[in-house]
Motif scaffolding. Structure first.
Motif, PDB file in Angstrom:
ATOM      1  N   GLY A  12       0.931  -1.230   0.006  1.00  0.00           N
ATOM      2  CA  GLY A  12      -0.151   0.052   0.111  1.00  0.00           C
ATOM      3  C   GLY A  12       0.914   1.326   0.217  1.00  0.00           C
ATOM      4  O   GLY A  12       0.428   2.169  -0.643  1.00  0.00           O
ATOM      5  N   THR A  13       1.997   1.565   0.895  1.00  0.00           N
ATOM      6  CA  THR A  13       2.757   2.658   1.040  1.00  0.00           C
ATOM      7  C   THR A  13       3.892   2.781  -0.106  1.00  0.00           C
ATOM      8  O   THR A  13       3.817   3.587  -0.809  1.00  0.00           O
ATOM      9  N   ASP A  14       4.856   1.658  -0.074  1.00  0.00           N
ATOM     10  CA  ASP A  14       5.954   1.561  -0.823  1.00  0.00           C
ATOM     11  C   ASP A  14       5.568   1.413  -2.322  1.00  0.00           C
ATOM     12  O   ASP A  14       6.327   1.912  -3.276  1.00  0.00           O
ATOM     13  N   ALA A  15       4.709   0.534  -2.617  1.00  0.00           N
ATOM     14  CA  ALA A  15       4.304   0.297  -4.256  1.00  0.00           C
ATOM     15  C   ALA A  15       3.371   1.034  -4.571  1.00  0.00           C
ATOM     16  O   ALA A  15       3.522   1.879  -5.649  1.00  0.00           O
ATOM     17  N   ILE A  16       1.943   1.010  -4.124  1.00  0.00           N
ATOM     18  CA  ILE A  16       0.831   1.949  -4.430  1.00  0.00           C
ATOM     19  C   ILE A  16       1.205   3.500  -4.173  1.00  0.00           C
ATOM     20  O   ILE A  16       0.811   4.217  -5.194  1.00  0.00           O
ATOM     21  N   GLY A  17       1.550   3.814  -2.991  1.00  0.00           N
ATOM     22  CA  GLY A  17       1.968   5.083  -2.809  1.00  0.00           C
ATOM     23  C   GLY A  17       0.942   5.705  -1.824  1.00  0.00           C
ATOM     24  O   GLY A  17       0.767   6.949  -1.709  1.00  0.00           O
ATOM     25  N   MET A  18       0.013   4.769  -0.854  1.00  0.00           N
ATOM     26  CA  MET A  18      -0.955   5.663  -0.315  1.00  0.00           C
ATOM     27  C   MET A  18      -0.213   5.884   0.960  1.00  0.00           C
ATOM     28  O   MET A  18       0.816   5.559   1.567  1.00  0.00           O
ATOM     29  N   HIS A  19      -1.009   6.567   1.916  1.00  0.00           N
ATOM     30  CA  HIS A  19      -0.731   7.046   3.363  1.00  0.00           C
ATOM     31  C   HIS A  19      -1.104   5.853   4.248  1.00  0.00           C
ATOM     32  O   HIS A  19      -2.225   5.288   4.108  1.00  0.00           O
ATOM     33  N   HIS A  20      -0.294   5.552   4.997  1.00  0.00           N
ATOM     34  CA  HIS A  20      -0.673   4.402   5.867  1.00  0.00           C
ATOM     35  C   HIS A  20      -0.590   4.768   7.479  1.00  0.00           C
ATOM     36  O   HIS A  20       0.425   5.663   7.931  1.00  0.00           O
ATOM     37  N   ASP A  21      -1.591   4.328   8.249  1.00  0.00           N
ATOM     38  CA  ASP A  21      -1.856   4.681   9.755  1.00  0.00           C
ATOM     39  C   ASP A  21      -1.940   3.264  10.251  1.00  0.00           C
ATOM     40  O   ASP A  21      -3.134   2.491  10.297  1.00  0.00           O
ATOM     41  N   PRO A  22      -0.837   3.043  11.183  1.00  0.00           N
ATOM     42  CA  PRO A  22      -1.072   1.683  12.074  1.00  0.00           C
ATOM     43  C   PRO A  22      -2.196   2.170  13.088  1.00  0.00           C
ATOM     44  O   PRO A  22      -2.103   3.188  13.728  1.00  0.00           O
ATOM     45  N   VAL A  23      -3.133   1.166  13.323  1.00  0.00           N
ATOM     46  CA  VAL A  23      -3.954   1.214  14.397  1.00  0.00           C
ATOM     47  C   VAL A  23      -3.683   0.289  15.726  1.00  0.00           C
ATOM     48  O   VAL A  23      -3.671   0.739  16.893  1.00  0.00           O
ATOM     49  N   SER A  24      -3.460  -0.860  15.415  1.00  0.00           N
ATOM     50  CA  SER A  24      -3.188  -1.766  16.468  1.00  0.00           C
ATOM     51  C   SER A  24      -2.548  -2.986  15.612  1.00  0.00           C
ATOM     52  O   SER A  24      -2.284  -2.808  14.488  1.00  0.00           O
ATOM     53  N   ARG A  25      -2.050  -4.067  16.485  1.00  0.00           N
ATOM     54  CA  ARG A  25      -1.542  -5.246  16.016  1.00  0.00           C
ATOM     55  C   ARG A  25      -2.541  -5.812  14.924  1.00  0.00           C
ATOM     56  O   ARG A  25      -1.896  -6.633  13.920  1.00  0.00           O
ATOM     57  N   ASP A  26      -3.763  -5.639  15.021  1.00  0.00           N
ATOM     58  CA  ASP A  26      -4.687  -6.334  14.272  1.00  0.00           C
ATOM     59  C   ASP A  26      -5.651  -5.414  13.345  1.00  0.00           C
ATOM     60  O   ASP A  26      -6.357  -5.935  12.589  1.00  0.00           O
ATOM     61  N   LEU A  27      -5.095  -4.264  13.294  1.00  0.00           N
ATOM     62  CA  LEU A  27      -5.924  -3.385  12.357  1.00  0.00           C
ATOM     63  C   LEU A  27      -4.914  -2.154  11.892  1.00  0.00           C
ATOM     64  O   LEU A  27      -3.990  -1.409  12.504  1.00  0.00           O
TER      65      LEU A  27
END
Length: 333
Positions: A28-43
């Motif tokens: 999502g981030t390194d290939a497609i180029g979107m913004h990533h937000d970690p929420v938790s270990r499972d989200l």
């Protein structure tokens, strides 16, 4: 009196279930180029614009899209859709405050959808105060929604009936295509000015579904041609699988490529599709998916055999079309 909700519905977010969190973050981030937000270990979430969530990924075994979220412009349209569900005897469940917050929305309602993909409607998507951190220069969302979802089905007429009943979807056009001797008919449905928010592909004359996942692909629209080219290069360089090379579609004229996601379904990055003018548009049938390009990448005879096996297995499975909303009893063409 029924009030049309056409033009007041927009694809807002997608929920994906996967165990491949590290691969999806890189994709999502390194290939497609979107913004990533970690929420938790499972989200985790991806953003395309100022909206808090465009893709919600949760840990689980499906490796598939499990829900699509539709932004409804106002409470009147929201209540009209809810009334339609209840009048057809379809259960609709209010989302909790926590569920709505994860999706970055208010007033969440969920209900059964075709192929087991839960449909969700919401009002008032929330804007994030945090600036975007992404490789792409931007993505086209707005009144057109954030892209489209493509589904394969053995019951295409019923799926079209479902989206007509719920969202007043309109037929934009058809494509007839033959791939490896198999004849396909693809229906393109719109719920606003975007050429299509839903595409439904079916094998002509055979009630089979050749795709393992509930969705065949997801699409997002890049702000520039340069964004398409750069993300295409990154997908290759990072070792993610490409499904179809760069090409241009016959009907919506979108220039795009298709990568394969860590969950197995495809991801289309496109640019510059036509925008529908409701005063002049007439549905037509196009021959072939692409004017040029979109050639399969790395497909082997083993891949084709696997697809035939999946199609054969689909004959033993009953496809869920939500009969109460899909006009069950209408024959598929």
């Amino acid at each position: 009196m029924t009030v049309s909700v056409f033009g007041r519905v927009h694809l807002g977010y997608v929920v994906i279930e996967t165990e491949h969190f590290d691969d999806w973050r890189r994709f999502g981030t390194d290939a497609i180029g979107m913004h990533h937000d970690p929420v938790s270990r499972d989200l985790m979430r991806f953003r395309l614009d100022d909206q808090e969530c465009r893709f919600l990924l949760r840990r689980g075994p499906a490796e598939d899209v499990v829900a699509t979220g539709w932004h409804v412009d106002d409470h009147t349209a929201f209540e009209e859709i809810e009334a339609r569900l209840r009048s057809h005897g379809v259960p609709a469940v209010r989302g909790s405050a926590e569920e709505a917050a994860l999706r970055g929305v208010e007033r969440l309602l969920r209900f059964p959808g075709p192929k087991g993909i839960t449909q969700e409607i919401h009002t008032t998507p929330l804007a994030s105060p945090d600036p975007l951190r992404m490789l792409a220069s931007g993505w086209v969302t707005g009144d057109s929604g954030m892209g489209h979802i493509a589904i394969t089905s053995a019951r295409p007429t019923r799926l079209r009936g479902y989206f007509d009943t719920v969202f007043d979807a309109r037929l934009t056009d058809y494509i007839d295509e033959t791939i490896s001797g198999v004849k396909l008919k693809i229906r393109f449905l719109r719920v606003n000015e975007r050429h299509h928010s839903i595409a439904i592909a079916a094998v002509r004359g055979l009630p089979i579904d050749p795709v393992r996942t509930r969705v065949q692909h997801l699409n997002i629209q890049a702000a520039s041609l340069d964004d398409v080219a750069r993300s295409y290069q990154r997908v290759h360089e990072l070792g993610f699988e490409m499904a179809l090379s760069v090409g241009r579609h016959t009907n919506d004229k979108e220039l795009s490529y298709y990568a394969r996601t860590p969950s197995g379904f495809e991801w289309e990055v496109g640019w510059n599709p036509v925008v529908i003018d409701e005063s002049t548009w007439q549905p037509t049938t196009h021959q072939g998916i692409s004017d040029w390009g979109h050639t399969p990448v790395g497909q082997t005879i083993v891949d084709r055999l696997d697809q035939f096996r999946l199609a054969a297995r689909s004959l033993t499975r009953r496809e869920d079309t939500v009969p109460a909303l899909s006009g069950a009893g209408v024959p598929d063409d």
